[in-house]
Structure formats: structure tokens, C-alpha cells
Write a protein that holds these residues in place. Structure first.
Motif, PDB file in Angstrom:
ATOM      1  N   SER A 157     -93.193  10.727 -21.261  1.00 38.75           N
ATOM      2  CA  SER A 157     -91.829  10.537 -22.207  1.00 38.75           C
ATOM      3  C   SER A 157     -91.321  11.840 -22.662  1.00 38.75           C
ATOM      4  CB  SER A 157     -92.252   9.520 -23.216  1.00 38.75           C
ATOM      5  OG  SER A 157     -93.315   8.967 -23.344  1.00 38.75           O
ATOM      6  N   GLY A 158     -91.369  12.691 -21.890  1.00 39.36           N
ATOM      7  CA  GLY A 158     -90.606  13.872 -22.136  1.00 39.36           C
ATOM      8  C   GLY A 158     -91.424  14.558 -23.440  1.00 39.36           C
ATOM      9  N   GLY A 159     -92.586  14.367 -23.572  1.00 41.74           N
ATOM     10  CA  GLY A 159     -93.463  15.067 -24.624  1.00 41.74           C
ATOM     11  C   GLY A 159     -93.532  14.275 -26.064  1.00 41.74           C
ATOM     12  N   GLU A 160     -94.413  13.424 -26.315  1.00 39.29           N
ATOM     13  CA  GLU A 160     -94.407  12.570 -27.733  1.00 39.29           C
ATOM     14  C   GLU A 160     -94.554  13.498 -28.872  1.00 39.29           C
ATOM     15  OE1 GLU A 160     -96.887   8.948 -25.679  1.00 39.29           O
ATOM     16  OE2 GLU A 160     -98.021  10.289 -27.191  1.00 39.29           O
ATOM     17  N   GLN A 161     -94.874  14.839 -28.731  1.00 37.23           N
ATOM     18  CA  GLN A 161     -94.659  15.665 -29.722  1.00 37.23           C
ATOM     19  C   GLN A 161     -93.333  16.089 -30.135  1.00 37.23           C
ATOM     20  OE1 GLN A 161     -95.240  16.513 -26.634  1.00 37.23           O
ATOM     21  NE2 GLN A 161     -94.610  18.426 -26.071  1.00 37.23           N
ATOM     22  N   ASN A 162     -92.201  15.552 -29.339  1.00 39.41           N
ATOM     23  CA  ASN A 162     -90.990  15.811 -29.653  1.00 39.41           C
ATOM     24  C   ASN A 162     -90.333  14.667 -30.159  1.00 39.41           C
ATOM     25  OD1 ASN A 162     -90.889  18.492 -28.531  1.00 39.41           O
ATOM     26  ND2 ASN A 162     -90.800  17.579 -26.422  1.00 39.41           N
ATOM     27  N   LEU A 163     -91.191  13.425 -30.429  1.00 36.24           N
ATOM     28  CA  LEU A 163     -90.356  12.362 -31.309  1.00 36.24           C
ATOM     29  C   LEU A 163     -90.369  12.481 -32.500  1.00 36.24           C
ATOM     30  CD1 LEU A 163     -92.643   9.675 -29.160  1.00 36.24           C
ATOM     31  CD2 LEU A 163     -90.243  10.463 -28.834  1.00 36.24           C
ATOM     32  N   ALA A 164     -89.222  12.232 -33.065  1.00 37.61           N
ATOM     33  CA  ALA A 164     -88.871  12.243 -34.367  1.00 37.61           C
ATOM     34  C   ALA A 164     -90.088  11.958 -35.486  1.00 37.61           C
ATOM     35  CB  ALA A 164     -87.691  11.477 -34.702  1.00 37.61           C
ATOM     36  N   GLU A 165     -90.815  10.562 -35.045  1.00 40.22           N
ATOM     37  CA  GLU A 165     -91.981  10.370 -36.117  1.00 40.22           C
ATOM     38  C   GLU A 165     -93.069  11.191 -36.249  1.00 40.22           C
ATOM     39  OE1 GLU A 165     -90.698   8.387 -33.584  1.00 40.22           O
ATOM     40  OE2 GLU A 165     -92.415   7.139 -32.556  1.00 40.22           O
ATOM     41  N   PHE A 166     -93.075  12.191 -35.046  1.00 40.59           N
ATOM     42  CA  PHE A 166     -94.296  13.063 -35.083  1.00 40.59           C
ATOM     43  C   PHE A 166     -93.767  14.273 -35.713  1.00 40.59           C
ATOM     44  CE2 PHE A 166     -96.596  16.841 -33.518  1.00 40.59           C
ATOM     45  CZ  PHE A 166     -97.751  16.353 -33.731  1.00 40.59           C
ATOM     46  N   LYS A 167     -92.306  14.651 -35.562  1.00 41.16           N
ATOM     47  CA  LYS A 167     -91.952  15.770 -36.092  1.00 41.16           C
ATOM     48  C   LYS A 167     -91.886  15.794 -37.570  1.00 41.16           C
ATOM     49  CE  LYS A 167     -89.886  18.704 -32.863  1.00 41.16           C
ATOM     50  NZ  LYS A 167     -88.612  19.463 -32.436  1.00 41.16           N
ATOM     51  N   VAL A 168     -91.966  14.554 -38.038  1.00 39.06           N
ATOM     52  CA  VAL A 168     -92.132  14.424 -39.793  1.00 39.06           C
ATOM     53  C   VAL A 168     -93.484  15.022 -40.115  1.00 39.06           C
ATOM     54  CG1 VAL A 168     -92.565  12.711 -41.537  1.00 39.06           C
ATOM     55  CG2 VAL A 168     -90.726  12.244 -39.783  1.00 39.06           C
ATOM     56  N   LEU A 169     -94.391  14.896 -39.235  1.00 38.18           N
ATOM     57  CA  LEU A 169     -95.814  15.489 -39.595  1.00 38.18           C
ATOM     58  C   LEU A 169     -95.785  16.859 -39.309  1.00 38.18           C
ATOM     59  CD1 LEU A 169     -98.053  12.739 -38.033  1.00 38.18           C
ATOM     60  CD2 LEU A 169     -97.456  12.860 -40.475  1.00 38.18           C
ATOM     61  N   GLN A 192     -99.339  31.492 -23.285  1.00 40.63           N
ATOM     62  CA  GLN A 192     -99.585  30.608 -22.049  1.00 40.63           C
ATOM     63  C   GLN A 192     -99.750  29.337 -22.313  1.00 40.63           C
ATOM     64  OE1 GLN A 192    -103.674  29.437 -21.532  1.00 40.63           O
ATOM     65  NE2 GLN A 192    -102.762  29.164 -23.383  1.00 40.63           N
ATOM     66  N   ASN A 193     -99.274  28.863 -23.344  1.00 41.45           N
ATOM     67  CA  ASN A 193     -99.240  27.440 -23.575  1.00 41.45           C
ATOM     68  C   ASN A 193     -98.152  26.534 -23.147  1.00 41.45           C
ATOM     69  OD1 ASN A 193     -96.889  27.496 -25.509  1.00 41.45           O
ATOM     70  ND2 ASN A 193     -97.997  27.095 -27.347  1.00 41.45           N
ATOM     71  N   LEU A 194     -97.972  25.386 -23.255  1.00 42.55           N
ATOM     72  CA  LEU A 194     -97.516  24.562 -22.230  1.00 42.55           C
ATOM     73  C   LEU A 194     -95.984  24.762 -22.688  1.00 42.55           C
ATOM     74  CD1 LEU A 194     -97.508  22.043 -20.317  1.00 42.55           C
ATOM     75  CD2 LEU A 194     -97.131  20.523 -22.415  1.00 42.55           C
ATOM     76  N   SER A 195     -95.482  24.870 -23.788  1.00 41.12           N
ATOM     77  CA  SER A 195     -94.077  25.031 -24.192  1.00 41.12           C
ATOM     78  C   SER A 195     -93.507  26.364 -23.313  1.00 41.12           C
ATOM     79  CB  SER A 195     -93.574  24.875 -25.652  1.00 41.12           C
ATOM     80  OG  SER A 195     -94.525  25.821 -26.152  1.00 41.12           O
ATOM     81  N   VAL A 196     -94.408  27.327 -23.605  1.00 39.41           N
ATOM     82  CA  VAL A 196     -93.773  28.751 -22.925  1.00 39.41           C
ATOM     83  C   VAL A 196     -93.772  28.518 -21.246  1.00 39.41           C
ATOM     84  CG1 VAL A 196     -94.400  31.084 -22.572  1.00 39.41           C
ATOM     85  CG2 VAL A 196     -94.677  30.201 -24.783  1.00 39.41           C
ATOM     86  N   LEU A 197     -94.808  27.968 -20.771  1.00 34.94           N
ATOM     87  CA  LEU A 197     -94.970  27.905 -19.377  1.00 34.94           C
ATOM     88  C   LEU A 197     -93.629  27.008 -18.867  1.00 34.94           C
ATOM     89  CD1 LEU A 197     -98.714  27.194 -18.512  1.00 34.94           C
ATOM     90  CD2 LEU A 197     -97.465  29.301 -18.529  1.00 34.94           C
TER      91      LEU A 197
END
Lengths: 213, 213
Positions: free
Chosen positions: B37-49, B110-115
Motif C-alpha cells: 500500500s505504498g508503504g504503511e510507514q507513510n500512513l497518517a496514523e503511523f506518522k503521529v508516532l 543503503q536503506n529502502l527510502s534512499v534506494l
């Protein structure tokens, strides 16, 4: 006497210089020019001190220490006046979090060796390199601005300088170099302004170093 | 109960999982899928954390903490049995240095976002991305192998596990993914072998997580 291997423009070295000035620690400044002669950080005699070929590197008697976070924590324990990590565990942990958001979250992706590698591999010009750096600084500052909106006073955590401020100001120095629009980050901007009034920041600034050109 | 937001393959999350297992801390595993889903780390509810949109993120009552080094140090002070940072100031500082050589010197580049960003901007395929990651891991491991040649026993610092081992093994996991030739790094290889015999590493391994596919 403590020796600091540093490059005037290196923002990681700048962090350590602020700590040394803040704590009134006398030190010998050892310039390592990151651009001249293919980079003095790559010379064998420097790599004995830091095999990674990076500044800052601190030498304190027998102790040879690289990595700015390790150096800052070392200095803070050995020279606790004033502390840059203080308060209860929760507060200190958040200070380290914000510091690492810069130390590991922004800085490594936009430092000189990565920019050079990107230039060589992908043929970017200096505009392209600046754009790359801007992207990562902007992304990281957005997150940091949000986190410190809950903690900031005159500085990142209330009205006392802490380790996070020593990371923030040098990263903003890079942001200016890469022409990041700081208008989006009023709290970071305020912290920079307040810090740059202080002697320890003035003495540690890139332009105040003996190797500044 | 402590909650750990994690992705099975995230090497920074892996570090924290090892610490939690080593210290026998019960925790709830909260998977954040970095690709779906385009990366759950980018969801608003996670970005609150974590406004940075990255795992790991630890929630301990009111305390929300991101950045693996901050989390490891927090856990080590709150749950000191066994300590992962121990010994005198010099020793602890060197442990932090080696940890940061990975945390800030290798991993972020070398992490995912940079790659992903490199792929999108410069049109690299998965071979090209692996080559980029390999370059930085190889460069960092050369330096680390040299530094720990003076300190290593069964583990990176003598015969007791420390924070540096918790950084090294997950970074070697990445090295394998990107097909780094580990033959050049016999000390790192030995540390990996010794660590992977331990229960805390086995339980923390990516393949042992509930979100592993």
C-alpha cells in the motif's frame, strides 16, 4: 591536550567544536582538508586514526574516537559542566532521538562522500547534487519540526541548550548551503537564531576556523 | 505492554528486537509493511508516532521513541539486565563509535527510502541498487573490521555481547541480501556466526517474525 581532526565545513565536526567551546575544553585544531589533494581524509596517516576516513576524530591521550555522537557523549561524561544530555530517562531519550534524526536520518545521505559518489555514478552537476541534499534535509526537518513543536523553548528542549541543538545548528548550516527554504521551519529557525548569539556557537562556526577559506 | 512497530526485513528494527529478546522484555509486535500500500510507514496514523515515517518505533506507556540508537540506550537504562553498554568510559565510547559506524556510516545510505529515491531519480534497476548498497556496506565493513581487530573476542568487544553486536548482525543480514562478499571480513563473519547461535538473535531474525513472507 585534546586534538580535534576537523574540516571547517564539516557539519559533524562543527557539532563537536560547539561542545568543546561550550564546555571550555582547550583543544588543538588539526585541519583535514576534505577536498584538496584528493581528500586528506583518505591519506594513510589519517586512516590510522579513523579507518572510515571521516572527520571529526578526537584524540584524548590514548583515546582515539570517531563518530560525532560517540564523541559528544564521551565529552559529556568526562566534562559534565555543562551537561548536554540531562533530565530524566524519557527526556534524555527524546534528545537522543532528535539528535539521531539528524545524525543518521539526514546527514549521512547528504554528506560529501555520498554527493561525490552520486555525481560520479549518475553524472549529476552541482545543481543536481544540491537538489538531492535539499530533498533529504527538507524531509528530515519536516519531521523534526513536528517533534520539537512539543518540546522547544528558546532551544530544542526548553530553555537550556542540549545535544539536539548541537546537531540542529550545523545541519541548518548545510541547509543554507543547499538553499533549503527555511521558512517552512520556524521553530528550527528560532533555535538557530538563539544559538548563534552564543559565544560557543560563534567560536565553532565554519567561518571562524583556521582552515576556512 | 511495550509495543514495537517493526518490519521484519528492517535491519534497524532487527537491532531493537534482539535487545528486547536479550533482556527478556515482553512486547507486542506491530508490523508496519514498508512496501505494501505504498508503504504503511507513510500512513497518517503511523506518522503521529514517528513523523519521519520509519521503523522501528517503540511505545512504552506514554513514551513514544524512534531511532534505534535512542531506543537501545533507553532500553539499556530501563532494563539493565544484561547491559549492552558496559565497562569504563573509554570502552563504552568505542562501543558507541562502532555502533554509529553502522547506524550513521552505512545503514542510512543503503536503506529502502534512499534506494527507492535513487531508482526513481536515476533510473537504476535492482542490480544497480544492489551495487550501490554493496559499495557502501563494503566500504564501512572495511573500516569496522579494522577497528574491531583490536577489540574482538567471541563478539565485537571481547567475549560479552554488547550494543555493537546488535548493530553488526542486522547489517550483515543486509550485506547478504545485497550479495556483499563477506570473505574479506573474517572477524565480522565470526561475530555473526557466534551471535546467530544465541536464542535472542534467533527469535529476532527477520524470518522468525509474524510479518515475514
Amino acid at each position: 591536550m585534546i586534538q580535534l581532526y576537523s574540516y571547517f565545513r564539516s557539519s559533524a565536526s562543527y557539532r563537536v567544536r560547539i561542545a568543546l567551546e561550550l564546555k571550555n575544553i582547550e583543544y588543538e585544531y588539526k585541519p583535514i582538508h576534505l577536498v584538496k589533494s584528493g581528500g586528506e581524509q583518505n591519506l594513510a596517516e589519517f586512516k590510522v586514526l579513523n579507518p572510515m576516513g571521516q572527520v571529526p576524530c578526537l584524540v584524548d591521550d590514548q583515546m582515539i574516537l570517531s563518530q560525532s555522537m560517540a564523541i559528544l557523549m564521551y565529552l559529556d561524561e568526562k566534562y559534565p559542566n555543562p551537561k548536554i544530555l540531562f533530565g530524566d530517562l524519557e527526556l534524555r531519550s527524546k534528545m537522543i532521538q532528535v539528535s539521531e534524526m539528524i545524525n543518521s536520518g539526514i546527514h549521512p545521505i547528504q554528506n560529501l562522500s555520498v554527493l561525490n559518489e552520486i555525481q560520479q555514478r549518475f553524472g549529476l552537476d552541482s545543481q543536481g547534487k544540491s537538489e538531492w541534499a535539499r530533498y533529504w534535509i527538507h524531509r528530515g526537518f519536516q519531521a523534526i519540526e513536528k517533534v520539537i513543536s512539543e518540546t522547544a523553548g528558546e532551544y530544542a528542549f526548553g530553555d537550556e541548550l542540549c545535544i539536539a541543538d548541537l546537531m540542529i545548528v550545523p545541519q541548518i548550516y548545510n541547509a543554507h548551503r543547499f538553499e533549503v527554504d527555511m521558512a517552512a521551519f520556524p521553530i528550527l529557525g528560532k533555535i538557530e537564531k538563539n544559538c548563534l548569539k552564543l559565544d560557543c556557537f560563534k567560536k565553532a562556526e565554519p567561518s571562524a576556523q583556521s582552515d576556512a577559506q
